[in-house]
Design an enzyme around this catalytic site. Sequence first.
Site, PDB file in Angstrom:
ATOM      1  N   LEU A  59      -0.601   2.016  -1.266  1.00  0.00           N
ATOM      2  CA  LEU A  59       0.876   2.619  -1.290  1.00  0.00           C
ATOM      3  C   LEU A  59       1.227   3.889  -0.737  1.00  0.00           C
ATOM      4  O   LEU A  59       0.330   4.631  -0.927  1.00  0.00           O
ATOM      5  CB  LEU A  59       1.482   2.620  -2.790  1.00  0.00           C
ATOM      6  CG  LEU A  59       1.861   1.303  -3.465  1.00  0.00           C
ATOM      7  CD1 LEU A  59       2.370   1.578  -4.908  1.00  0.00           C
ATOM      8  CD2 LEU A  59       2.838   0.504  -2.734  1.00  0.00           C
ATOM      9  N   ASP A  60       1.997   4.065   0.260  1.00  0.00           N
ATOM     10  CA  ASP A  60       2.342   5.204   0.931  1.00  0.00           C
ATOM     11  C   ASP A  60       2.583   6.406  -0.282  1.00  0.00           C
ATOM     12  O   ASP A  60       2.882   5.930  -1.551  1.00  0.00           O
ATOM     13  CB  ASP A  60       3.708   5.399   1.755  1.00  0.00           C
ATOM     14  CG  ASP A  60       3.300   4.295   2.896  1.00  0.00           C
ATOM     15  OD1 ASP A  60       2.246   4.052   3.228  1.00  0.00           O
ATOM     16  OD2 ASP A  60       4.424   4.251   3.354  1.00  0.00           O
ATOM     17  N   ARG A  61       2.250   7.595   0.046  1.00  0.00           N
ATOM     18  CA  ARG A  61       2.869   8.772  -0.776  1.00  0.00           C
ATOM     19  C   ARG A  61       4.109   8.658  -1.414  1.00  0.00           C
ATOM     20  O   ARG A  61       4.181   8.871  -2.721  1.00  0.00           O
ATOM     21  CB  ARG A  61       2.430  10.115  -0.125  1.00  0.00           C
ATOM     22  CG  ARG A  61       2.847  11.183  -1.070  1.00  0.00           C
ATOM     23  CD  ARG A  61       2.924  12.608  -0.055  1.00  0.00           C
ATOM     24  NE  ARG A  61       3.583  12.757   0.965  1.00  0.00           N
ATOM     25  CZ  ARG A  61       4.814  12.906   0.854  1.00  0.00           C
ATOM     26  NH1 ARG A  61       5.607  13.295  -0.238  1.00  0.00           N
ATOM     27  NH2 ARG A  61       5.412  12.978   2.025  1.00  0.00           N
ATOM     28  N   HIS A 109       3.297   1.611   6.863  1.00  0.00           N
ATOM     29  CA  HIS A 109       4.911   2.182   6.918  1.00  0.00           C
ATOM     30  C   HIS A 109       5.698   1.047   7.492  1.00  0.00           C
ATOM     31  O   HIS A 109       6.707   1.143   8.011  1.00  0.00           O
ATOM     32  CB  HIS A 109       5.097   3.121   8.019  1.00  0.00           C
ATOM     33  CG  HIS A 109       4.347   4.594   7.299  1.00  0.00           C
ATOM     34  ND1 HIS A 109       4.524   5.743   8.241  1.00  0.00           N
ATOM     35  CD2 HIS A 109       3.831   4.840   6.352  1.00  0.00           C
ATOM     36  CE1 HIS A 109       3.912   6.571   7.647  1.00  0.00           C
ATOM     37  NE2 HIS A 109       3.518   6.353   6.622  1.00  0.00           N
TER      38      HIS A 109
END
Length: 305
Positions: free
Chosen positions: A140-142, A237
């Site tokens: 998971l992205d930040r 993304h």
Amino acid sequence: MNNSYREIRFKLKIEDGVMRAGDIMRERLKLSSREVTRCKLFEDGVMCEGKAVRIIDEIKPGQELVVRIYEDTDNASEIVPSDDPIDIVYEDEDIVVVNKQGNVVVHPSYCHFTDSLSNALMGYYNRTGQNHVIRVIGRLDRETSGLIIFAKNRYSAALLSEQCLDMSRRKEYLALCDGVFSEKQGTIDAPIWENPKEKMVREVRDDGKRAVTHYKVEKQFDDFALVRLKLDTGRTHQIRVHMSYIGHPLLGDSLYGKEIADNHGMERAALHACELLFLQPISGQELRFLAPMPDDMKMVIKNEE
């Protein structure tokens, strides 16, 4: 040598016939050849009826093969445990599912040496007397909040890695997207690759890797919408790039939504992994988890209702 291990038992049935121990380990327990070789290094790594056996030894119907997969925690990279709160959604002896907060990185890095999700999980392990290596499954992205899996042992990590190839299809996301949608649902099939000038940024490019995103508008507000998304691929993304590509970037997205006039107070990309479906790696039981929408996204919606 650390004595932490995961024990797996396999009892041969009559219809299985006689099988060599190594064949059971590879074919039935799905162990890699490398893992099979590693099990042989331990006196009690491969046993039958309380005695050590070789992988070439035959196991007969009615007999039970016991395999112990030892952890290598002594050589694991050091992750500093923290006392940061962590939202454990589910836990068993093989996996732990966490509901990650937004704006929290998963792995320690130069700027986040002690405040990553991995630091918090290591702190939780320490407080509960558990000795595990941090092994994250998927990503998971930040900025993205929501559900993420960690494997507790080598065996579950290896089996989950096979599911991980399809893990993107097993998640659903909620996002707050800018603008008014003319189409209430659709599919975006547009390849994604690095921006040659900014390697941290992705963009739709003809020479990119295929990326497929399905979206459905759950509720349309005056100038943004609550959107549910599912992926066929797992590009970096991907949701943020694709929604920007069709003119509906995520609220709060500083990389792909710079033209948004009103982010409605969002200080991160408004994206949440809300649902996760996968198989428990050892038992094969289907597991399904839901994570409620985080407070920052709820507040945006509340202010519009």
